[in-house]
Design a protein around this motif. Sequence first.
Motif, PDB file in Angstrom:
ATOM      1  N   PRO A  86       0.801  -1.225   0.000  1.00 27.56           N
ATOM      2  CA  PRO A  86       0.000   0.000   0.000  1.00 27.56           C
ATOM      3  C   PRO A  86       0.835   1.277   0.000  1.00 27.56           C
ATOM      4  O   PRO A  86       0.398   2.315  -0.501  1.00 27.56           O
ATOM      5  CB  PRO A  86      -0.834  -0.110   1.284  1.00 27.56           C
ATOM      6  CG  PRO A  86      -0.155  -1.134   2.127  1.00 27.56           C
ATOM      7  CD  PRO A  86       0.506  -2.069   1.177  1.00 27.56           C
ATOM      8  N   ARG A 122       1.766   1.785  -3.592  1.00 28.06           N
ATOM      9  CA  ARG A 122       0.596   2.245  -4.355  1.00 28.06           C
ATOM     10  C   ARG A 122       0.244   3.693  -4.053  1.00 28.06           C
ATOM     11  O   ARG A 122      -0.578   4.295  -4.733  1.00 28.06           O
ATOM     12  CB  ARG A 122      -0.613   1.357  -4.056  1.00 28.06           C
ATOM     13  CG  ARG A 122      -0.518  -0.044  -4.619  1.00 28.06           C
ATOM     14  CD  ARG A 122      -1.851  -0.764  -4.562  1.00 28.06           C
ATOM     15  NE  ARG A 122      -2.289  -1.021  -3.197  1.00 28.06           N
ATOM     16  CZ  ARG A 122      -2.071  -2.152  -2.540  1.00 28.06           C
ATOM     17  NH1 ARG A 122      -1.407  -3.149  -3.122  1.00 28.06           N
ATOM     18  NH2 ARG A 122      -2.515  -2.307  -1.301  1.00 28.06           N
ATOM     19  N   GLU A 166      -1.195   4.602  -1.202  1.00 29.85           N
ATOM     20  CA  GLU A 166      -2.351   4.614  -0.304  1.00 29.85           C
ATOM     21  C   GLU A 166      -1.955   4.964   1.126  1.00 29.85           C
ATOM     22  O   GLU A 166      -2.780   5.451   1.902  1.00 29.85           O
ATOM     23  CB  GLU A 166      -3.026   3.241  -0.325  1.00 29.85           C
ATOM     24  CG  GLU A 166      -3.562   2.851  -1.687  1.00 29.85           C
ATOM     25  CD  GLU A 166      -3.974   1.402  -1.766  1.00 29.85           C
ATOM     26  OE1 GLU A 166      -4.459   0.983  -2.831  1.00 29.85           O
ATOM     27  OE2 GLU A 166      -3.807   0.662  -0.763  1.00 29.85           O
TER      28      GLU A 166
END
Length: 264
Positions: free
Chosen positions: A26, A29, A31
């Motif tokens: 994450p 990514r 995020e």
Amino acid sequence: MSAVRVHIEGVGLYGPGLQGWDDAAPRLRGEQPFELAALALPAPEALPPAERRRVGLALKLALATGFDAVRHAQRDPASLPTVFSSTGSDCDNCHQILTTLASDDRAVSPTRFHNSVHNMPAGYWSIATGCMAASTSLCAFDATFAAGLIEAATQARCARRATLLVAFDTSYPEPLYALRPIAHALGVGLVITPERTERTLATLDLRWSRAPATPLDDAALEALRVGVPAVRSLPLLQALARREARQLVIDHLGDLQLAVAVQP
């Protein structure tokens, strides 16, 4: 070379602020924010107690990274041929040996001596997993990851067997650090297969290129990429985390680079 096609089943990643693939994905990514933090590794419980007491950071990093990748691929580590790729392997141990040799008492302990060989992680991996499959150990300066990926992909294709790649680097203490500055300890693991399976994350087509290496937009991740040879893989890892199709280039040697076409 003509394009070599392989497939990725599992990924492992440990580094500063990246505590395993589940934690790192994450952040790659976007995020969750990526911030440098102290490296935290699981204890090498797979080793017998006597062996566990002898190992240093490099081996703990290689084991943690390899087991992370194998777990995500749902593979038996005892069944996988391995490729270990590292610029300096156990840099702390090298420093301690050189310090001893420069002192009045030049006796090097047997443990330090047997941990000084470049294929040390391969030996401990076989002890930890009971793996009897072939293993290759490489070093290629800043091309450490690309060389390992080419070797593992070639072995997977030629032997028609899933193969584990573990690329890792640690830092030398001073004064060697001034000559070979590697900013952080970091390890990357990939389970590579010659054919697609129900667990395939992405397909990779590998070929040579003269294009420049692909940078990362995130400044902190880009600093990590250029500071640690094993993490020249970060653009590939980011594409795997995002499950996105991407054309990217990874540092090799001189102006010859490794182009990777990623298809999730």
